[in-house]
Design a protein around this motif. Structure first.
Motif, PDB file in Angstrom:
ATOM      1  N   ASP A 133      -3.935  11.292  -4.702  1.00  0.00           N
ATOM      2  CA  ASP A 133      -2.731  12.040  -4.357  1.00  0.00           C
ATOM      3  C   ASP A 133      -2.603  12.370  -2.882  1.00  0.00           C
TER       4      ASP A 133
ATOM      5  N   ASP B 140      -0.375   4.754   2.803  1.00  0.00           N
ATOM      6  CA  ASP B 140       0.836   3.986   2.515  1.00  0.00           C
ATOM      7  C   ASP B 140       1.973   4.345   3.461  1.00  0.00           C
TER       8      ASP B 140
ATOM      9  N   LEU C 263      10.322  13.884   1.092  1.00  0.00           N
ATOM     10  CA  LEU C 263       8.996  14.199   1.605  1.00  0.00           C
ATOM     11  C   LEU C 263       8.983  15.462   2.463  1.00  0.00           C
TER      12      LEU C 263
ATOM     13  N   LEU D  94       9.083   5.451  -4.085  1.00  0.00           N
ATOM     14  CA  LEU D  94       9.085   6.547  -3.131  1.00  0.00           C
ATOM     15  C   LEU D  94      10.503   6.794  -2.614  1.00  0.00           C
TER      16      LEU D  94
ATOM     17  N   TRP E  43       5.440  17.199   4.206  1.00  0.00           N
ATOM     18  CA  TRP E  43       5.157  16.189   5.216  1.00  0.00           C
ATOM     19  C   TRP E  43       5.976  16.452   6.477  1.00  0.00           C
TER      20      TRP E  43
ATOM     21  N   ARG F 103      -4.270   7.916  -0.524  1.00  0.00           N
ATOM     22  CA  ARG F 103      -3.388   6.759  -0.696  1.00  0.00           C
ATOM     23  C   ARG F 103      -1.984   7.018  -0.150  1.00  0.00           C
ATOM     24  N   PRO F 104      -1.329   8.173  -0.440  1.00  0.00           N
ATOM     25  CA  PRO F 104      -0.016   8.406   0.182  1.00  0.00           C
ATOM     26  C   PRO F 104      -0.072   8.404   1.705  1.00  0.00           C
TER      27      PRO F 104
ATOM     28  N   ASP G 146       4.112   4.961  -6.362  1.00  0.00           N
ATOM     29  CA  ASP G 146       2.899   5.754  -6.531  1.00  0.00           C
ATOM     30  C   ASP G 146       2.059   5.199  -7.673  1.00  0.00           C
TER      31      ASP G 146
ATOM     32  N   PRO H 105       7.215  11.207  -6.125  1.00  0.00           N
ATOM     33  CA  PRO H 105       5.999  10.549  -5.633  1.00  0.00           C
ATOM     34  C   PRO H 105       5.545  11.111  -4.292  1.00  0.00           C
ATOM     35  N   TYR H 106       4.247  11.214  -4.111  1.00  0.00           N
ATOM     36  CA  TYR H 106       3.596  11.579  -2.859  1.00  0.00           C
ATOM     37  C   TYR H 106       3.940  12.999  -2.397  1.00  0.00           C
ATOM     38  N   LYS H 107       4.335  13.875  -3.334  1.00  0.00           N
ATOM     39  CA  LYS H 107       4.685  15.244  -2.974  1.00  0.00           C
ATOM     40  C   LYS H 107       3.697  16.271  -3.502  1.00  0.00           C
TER      41      LYS H 107
END
Length: 515
Positions: free
Chosen positions: A345, A352, A17, A12, A141, A348-349, A6, A186-188
């Motif tokens: 936030d 990716d 997720l 990650l 997710w 980009r996630p 991230d 990350p990415y949460k």
């Protein structure tokens, strides 16, 4: 897929997720039920203490007060909601990194992401940071085959989080095993920290700025209600004669006491009840609390909206349109900062996880469009197009919000000119068909052609100068109305009128007697 990290450089972990990381619990330090009230017993000493504790990292009571302020104070809730909706209601646009097919494909995927209903609700939750200084929205997710899509955006209570003690800027999740908090996966999370002022995020919230006004208004309302209870009703006086007995006096006392609620009483004929006007209004006490409450509301409006006209002061429609609920520069800053958060936030996630890390990412923007002055534009075009200014129809249609007509569609046009009287038509046709002598026509043409450049210079030169100094087409159009004052077409019009008069006179002189 290559390893993904991230914006903080954290790798990650895909297994996290799909599970809830910051879910509340029935017991422990992350509970949704909070029986502790701060606003109910707020005093100057208490307010100073909790603001100091929040600045030192213990912001639990401050966040509780910020939430209660939105629940207890209608004016603060109104203006804060207005500022939030001024951003969450903006249209969302996604710009591709380039015109390459791959970049266009990524932009189309992000546009599909923003069209989902949960996206708009997430914007409202993210803007909770305006009042409290920060907000955290957890992304749940869902994997459908090879694709990752947000199934739900869940607002998390800001009291579930704490800032690190070293910098005071990294948001961490409270956990029983580590009271200093654990790093966010990350990415949460969509973590929004609007920069309303420089300094630590916990000290930027509007609630901190408005807390003193809220406390003072609470005191003013309490005193106002006590004042209304004492002076709101007229003073009731019971009068009795010198021969009244103790039982008569008690009867009168009971009548005076009960008349305020029963609006009726029975007393002996020798007694009477009088109503005296309360003295508070004569001393201006009835206006004191009203003026204080209104003044405090104006301070809150200025702190949240940047102005008071649309929230407190009476204003005309033109004045209200200028202020437009929230001051324009504040709305632009809020929209830009929220867009930066979403690009970091969420966009980009999403890219990716589905397409792998990219060198360039699509850009999400919350668009603020200024209304066009269509009447001014129409007046400007009516004056400049006859002078030779060339304007594309598509540009004018875009500014007016009018789509291009379909092929074969019935379109509006200029109305047909009314027919002139027959006698006038005959005279006009004779005059137009009659030609002046060739020598005079040649002389007039040569005279006008020899000096056309100096004659047109006062009209054309200002246009050329404006075109050279304008930085864009929009800037050129905005400056055109003021340019008309610089143009001097007086000499040109005089020469054209003189030549027309000479040509017309020559034509009339050559007319035959029977014409």
């Amino acid at each position: 897929m290559p390893d993904i990290v991230d914006h903080r450089g954290q790798p990650l972990r895909r297994q996290e997720l799909t599970r809830e990381v910051a879910a509340p619990r029935l017991t422990g330090i992350r509970q949704v039920w909070n029986a502790h009230s701060v606003a109910a017993a707020l005093s100057p000493d208490r307010l100073a203490a909790l603001l100091h504790s929040a600045a030192q990292g213990d912001h639990h009571d401050y966040l509780t007060l910020a939430e209660e302020m939105e629940e207890r104070e209608p004016h603060y809730a109104s203006v804060l909601g207005t500022r939030k909706r001024a951003v969450s209601g903006l249209p969302v646009a996604v710009e591709a990194a380039s015109d390459a097919a791959r970049d266009v494909e990524l932009a189309d995927a992000v546009r599909e992401l923003t069209r989902r209903p949960a996206f708009g609700e997430m914007l409202d939750d993210a803007l909770d940071a305006l009042g409290k200084g920060y907000s955290a929205v957890e992304i749940l997710w869902n994997r459908r085959g090879p694709e990752w899509w947000p199934q739900e955006y869940v607002w998390r209570d800001p009291r579930f989080f704490v800032f690190d003690q070293t910098t005071g800027r990294e948001l961490r999740l409270l956990d029983e095993g580590d009271l200093s908090g654990v790093a966010l996966p990350p990415y949460k999370f969509i973590v929004h920290m609007p920069r309303l002022k420089s300094g630590l995020p916990v000290r930027r919230g509007l609630a901190r700025l408005v807390a003193a006004s809220y406390m003072c208004k609470a005191y003013a309302l309490t005193d106002w209600m006590a004042f209304a209870e004492v002076f709101g009703m007229p003073l009731r006086l019971g009068r009795y004669g010198p021969n009244a007995s103790a039982d008569d006096i008690q009867t009168l006392i009971n009548a005076v006491a009960n008349i305020g609620t029963d609006a009726a009483a029975v007393i002996p004929e020798s007694m009477r009840i009088e109503f005296e006007e309360a003295g508070g209004g004569q001393r201006g006490g009835d206006q004191l609390f009203l003026n204080l409450a209104e003044w405090l509301d104006k301070q809150t409006s200025k702190a949240v909206l940047g102005q008071t006209m649309t929230a407190d002061d009476g204003s005309s429609q033109s004045q209200a349109n200028v202020h437009n609920d929230v001051r324009g520069d504040i709305q632009q800053a809020d929209a830009r900062q929220l867009a930066d958060t979403l690009n970091r936030d969420l966009v980009r996630p999403f890219i990716d996880l589905n397409y792998g890390p990219q060198e360039r990412y699509p850009r999400l923007e919350l668009q603020i469009t200024e209304p066009e002055d269509l009447a001014g534009l129409a007046d400007l075009l009516a004056k400049l197009v006859p002078l030779g200014l060339r304007v594309e129809q598509s540009v004018v249609r875009d500014k007016a919000g009018i789509p291009d007509p379909d092929d074969g569609a019935e379109v509006l046009g200029l109305p047909a000119a009314p027919a002139a009287p027959p006698a006038l038509n005959q005279y006009t046709a004779t005059a137009l068909n009659r030609q002046a002598p060739a020598e005079l026509v040649d002389e007039l043409e040569a005279e006008l052609a020899a000096e056309w450049e100096p004659q047109l210079a006062p009209v054309v030169d200002p246009l050329h100068a404006l075109a050279e100094r304008a930085g864009s087409y929009e800037e050129f159009l905005q400056a055109l109305p003021s340019l008309l004052q610089e143009m001097d077409a007086g000499e040109l019009m005089q020469r054209l009128a003189r030549a027309t008069f000479q040509a017309r006179g020559s034509g009339d002189a050559e007319r035959s007697p029977d014409a």
